[in-house]
Scaffold this motif. Structure first.
Motif, short mmCIF file in Angstrom:
data_model
loop_
_atom_site.label_atom_id
_atom_site.label_comp_id
_atom_site.label_asym_id
_atom_site.label_seq_id
_atom_site.Cartn_x
_atom_site.Cartn_y
_atom_site.Cartn_z
N GLU A 1 0.84 -1.21 0.00
CA GLU A 1 0.00 0.00 0.00
C GLU A 1 0.87 1.25 0.00
OE1 GLU A 1 -2.51 0.15 3.45
OE2 GLU A 1 -3.84 1.69 2.58
N ALA A 2 0.43 2.26 -0.76
CA ALA A 2 1.17 3.54 -0.76
C ALA A 2 1.05 4.16 0.62
CB ALA A 2 0.58 4.46 -1.82
N ARG A 3 2.20 4.53 1.20
CA ARG A 3 2.18 5.07 2.57
C ARG A 3 1.34 6.34 2.67
NH1 ARG A 3 6.01 2.40 5.43
NH2 ARG A 3 7.74 1.53 4.23
N ALA A 4 1.41 7.16 1.60
CA ALA A 4 0.75 8.46 1.67
C ALA A 4 -0.67 8.43 1.10
CB ALA A 4 1.60 9.49 0.92
N VAL A 5 -1.07 7.29 0.52
CA VAL A 5 -2.39 7.24 -0.13
C VAL A 5 -3.13 5.98 0.33
CG1 VAL A 5 -3.60 7.47 -2.34
CG2 VAL A 5 -1.21 8.21 -2.17
N PRO A 6 -3.87 6.08 1.44
CA PRO A 6 -4.53 4.89 1.98
C PRO A 6 -5.41 4.21 0.94
CG PRO A 6 -4.77 6.77 3.46
CD PRO A 6 -4.13 7.29 2.21
N GLY A 7 -5.31 2.87 0.88
CA GLY A 7 -6.17 2.10 0.00
C GLY A 7 -5.65 1.95 -1.42
N LEU A 8 -4.51 2.56 -1.74
CA LEU A 8 -3.94 2.43 -3.09
C LEU A 8 -2.70 1.53 -3.02
CD1 LEU A 8 -3.91 3.30 -6.10
CD2 LEU A 8 -2.47 5.24 -5.40
N HIS A 9 -2.71 0.44 -3.79
CA HIS A 9 -1.63 -0.55 -3.74
C HIS A 9 -1.00 -0.72 -5.12
CE1 HIS A 9 -3.20 -2.38 0.16
NE2 HIS A 9 -4.22 -1.66 -0.25
N PHE A 10 0.29 -1.04 -5.14
CA PHE A 10 1.00 -1.33 -6.40
C PHE A 10 1.71 -2.68 -6.24
CE2 PHE A 10 0.51 3.20 -6.35
CZ PHE A 10 0.31 3.55 -7.68
N ILE A 11 1.58 -3.53 -7.27
CA ILE A 11 2.23 -4.85 -7.20
C ILE A 11 2.86 -5.21 -8.55
CG2 ILE A 11 0.75 -5.77 -5.36
CD1 ILE A 11 -0.92 -7.18 -7.50
N GLY A 12 3.69 -6.23 -8.53
CA GLY A 12 4.27 -6.76 -9.77
C GLY A 12 5.33 -5.85 -10.36
N GLU A 13 5.42 -5.91 -11.68
CA GLU A 13 6.51 -5.24 -12.38
C GLU A 13 6.40 -3.72 -12.36
OE1 GLU A 13 7.39 -7.23 -16.18
OE2 GLU A 13 8.11 -5.28 -16.84
N THR A 14 5.23 -3.18 -12.06
CA THR A 14 5.08 -1.72 -11.95
C THR A 14 5.97 -1.15 -10.85
OG1 THR A 14 2.78 -2.05 -12.57
CG2 THR A 14 3.32 0.08 -11.67
N VAL A 15 6.28 -2.00 -9.88
CA VAL A 15 7.08 -1.57 -8.72
C VAL A 15 8.56 -1.69 -9.06
CG1 VAL A 15 7.56 -2.09 -6.28
CG2 VAL A 15 5.24 -2.37 -7.18
N ASP A 16 9.38 -0.86 -8.45
CA ASP A 16 10.83 -0.87 -8.70
C ASP A 16 11.49 -2.10 -8.06
OD1 ASP A 16 13.50 -0.16 -9.20
OD2 ASP A 16 13.61 0.93 -7.28
N VAL A 17 11.11 -3.27 -8.54
CA VAL A 17 11.73 -4.55 -8.13
C VAL A 17 11.84 -5.36 -9.42
CG1 VAL A 17 11.48 -6.66 -6.79
CG2 VAL A 17 10.71 -4.49 -5.81
N THR A 18 13.05 -5.53 -9.92
CA THR A 18 13.26 -6.18 -11.21
C THR A 18 14.10 -7.42 -11.02
OG1 THR A 18 13.25 -3.99 -12.22
CG2 THR A 18 14.07 -5.81 -13.57
N GLY A 19 13.55 -8.56 -11.39
CA GLY A 19 14.24 -9.82 -11.16
C GLY A 19 15.25 -10.16 -12.24
N TRP A 20 16.16 -11.03 -11.89
CA TRP A 20 17.08 -11.61 -12.86
C TRP A 20 16.27 -12.47 -13.83
CZ3 TRP A 20 21.63 -14.12 -9.61
CH2 TRP A 20 22.36 -13.09 -9.01
N LEU A 21 16.93 -12.84 -14.90
CA LEU A 21 16.39 -13.83 -15.81
C LEU A 21 16.36 -15.17 -15.08
CD1 LEU A 21 15.91 -13.82 -19.00
CD2 LEU A 21 18.15 -14.91 -19.14
#
Ligand code: FDA
Length: 419
Positions: free
Chosen positions: A380-400
């Protein structure tokens, strides 16, 4: 509405008002379906929205059609992020073993390839069908294909203006993935929504992508197109750099293959990558040993120790750094210093790409919604209650190697349990 829907879902209807749900998930890909299924099976009224006509195209084409759905060993070190530790909580909350258990319960046969990579025996369609069934078990309502034209925050949640009518939800999950392969419908929707709500975005870039070089610089190697070999590839410093021992592939425009795709996620424009094109060998010692009584030419000696085609291209390409006509020099007459320089160049070839093959050829996007603004347990976005981001949209990029799907599953589950 086509393709996915099987289940009507259970919207709350207010007279003349929008369909109302507890949770709206935008993006019915890997992370979105996982999140919707988990939340739905917890009894939440969930609607899953996607603009695509066909469900989960990226899962379908993944792993050459067999979906490398996870890796046996997954931890924060397998991810590139401004804060690699952010992924720890979700990854430990839902492990590769958990996903393997789900795959087993659905009777999907799988096998392990090298480096812990797990693939379906038959088809990635089985993973899509499994997730669709899991969503239906949670009575998830589908809106697909459906465009989301606008999102407004309201006192009790979020109001969505969509091509399938107005939708209200107490919580909103953005799972629209990254920008890789726009021809399959990938968009920057998630980043736009993050910015709309004042969240920071780490600059997005194509990742797991071939690297390109200036045409003149690459001309001596363009003829090697199609040649594959094992190499050690490095870039960046100790703290934020990458270092992989994997295959690389010469192409007309530059370099590709697993080792290059891996390093592309760490490469910063303007910086060199360094390649050891003879890993595990000591070319210096081998050339100096061959020199003893060596009547052959340097090119012939190198061709016996190294791929002949590469040796033939390499010596003229490095002409400026070696004595004149060095390849044709008798090995016995070659100065030790020049042989050492030849070996050092092969073990430490520093070359600066002029770019990447871009989002059209990339497997993923690096960068994305800054994890500093998200709660690692609920996404959940700390500053925006009820709004969540998951998957590749988030700055977490996996290896091959199945890591990106494991992040999609794990962040989807973490969020699905929290909404
Ligand atoms: P994902 O891309 O799966 O889903 C996003 C969804 O959002 C899509 O259904 C899209 O239609 C929808 N969407 C986008 N914009 C929208 C909008 N504006 N409105 C509504 N809906 C919108 N990873 C791995 O671990 N193993 C592998 O084998 C492979 N193989 C692979 C091959 C190729 C060719 C590619 C391009 C990628 C891979 N990957 C991979 C990466 C993997 O596919 C990717 O990281 C995950 O699918 C990301 O999951 P998400 O759910 O975040 O996005």
């Amino acid at each position: 509405m086509t393709d996915a829907p099987d289940s009507p879902g259970r919207p709350r209807r207010q007279a003349g008002a929008a369909a109302a749900f507890d949770v709206a998930v935008i993006g019915a890909g890997a992370a979105g379906m996982m999140c919707a299924a988990v939340a739905g099976q917890r009894g939440r009224r969930v609607v899953l929205i996607d603009h695509a006509r066909r469900l989960a195209e990226k899962i379908r084409i993944s792993g050459g059609g067999r979906c490398n759905f996870t890796n046996r060993e997954v931890g924060p070190a397998n991810f590139v992020s401004a804060n690699p530790q952010f992924s720890r909580s979700a990854l430990s909350g839902y492990s590769p073993q958990d996903f393997i258990g789900l795959v087993r319960r659905h009777g999907i046969a799988w096998h392990e390839k090298h480096r812990g990579q797990l693939f379906c025996d038959d088809s990635s369609e089985q993973i899509i069908e499994m997730l669709r069934q899991e969503c239906n078990a949670g009575q998830v309502a589908w809106r697909m294909p459906c465009e989301v034209r606008g999102i407004l925050q309201e006192p009790e949640g979020y109001a969505l203006d969509t091509s399938a009518g107005a939708i209200r939800a107490t919580r909103l999950v953005i799972a629209t993935g990254g920008m890789a392969i726009p021809q399959l419908g990938a968009t920057d929707f998630g980043l736009k929504i993050a910015r709309q709500f004042g969240l920071k975005v780490i600059e997005p870039r194509p990742a797991l992508v071939p690297l390109t070089f200036d045409a003149a610089q690459w001309a001596p190697f363009a003829g090697l197109s199609g040649m594959a070999m094992e190499a050690r590839v490095r870039t960046g410093g100790k703290k934020s750099g990458g270092d992989f021992l994997e295959d690389l592939l010469f192409t007309h425009r530059g370099l590709s293959g697993p080792g290059i795709l891996q390093i592309s996620s760490y490469w910063q424009p303007g910086e060199p990558i360094t390649l050891d094109l003879a890993p595990g060998q000591s070319l210096e010692a081998d050339l100096l040993a061959a020199k003893q009584g060596g009547r052959q030419q340097v090119a012939t000696a190198l061709g016996a120790l190294w791929p002949r085609r590469l040796a033939d291209a390499w010596l003229p390409a490095m002409a400026g750094q070696l004595p004149p006509d060095f390849g044709a020099t008798r090995l016995a007459d070659a100065p030790d210093r020049a042989l050492r320089a030849l070996a050092a160049g092969i073990h430490g070839w520093a070359i600066t790409p002029n770019g990447t093959a871009g989002y059209k050829k990339a497997e993923v996007m690096r960068g994305g919604v800054d994890t500093a603004g998200l709660n690692q347990k609920s996404m959940e976005a700390r500053a925006v209650p009820g709004l969540h981001f998951i998957g590749e949209t988030v700055d977490v990029t996996g290896w091959l190697g199945g890591y990106n799907f494991q992040w999609a599953w794990a962040s989807g589950v973490a969020c699905g349990k929290a909404v």
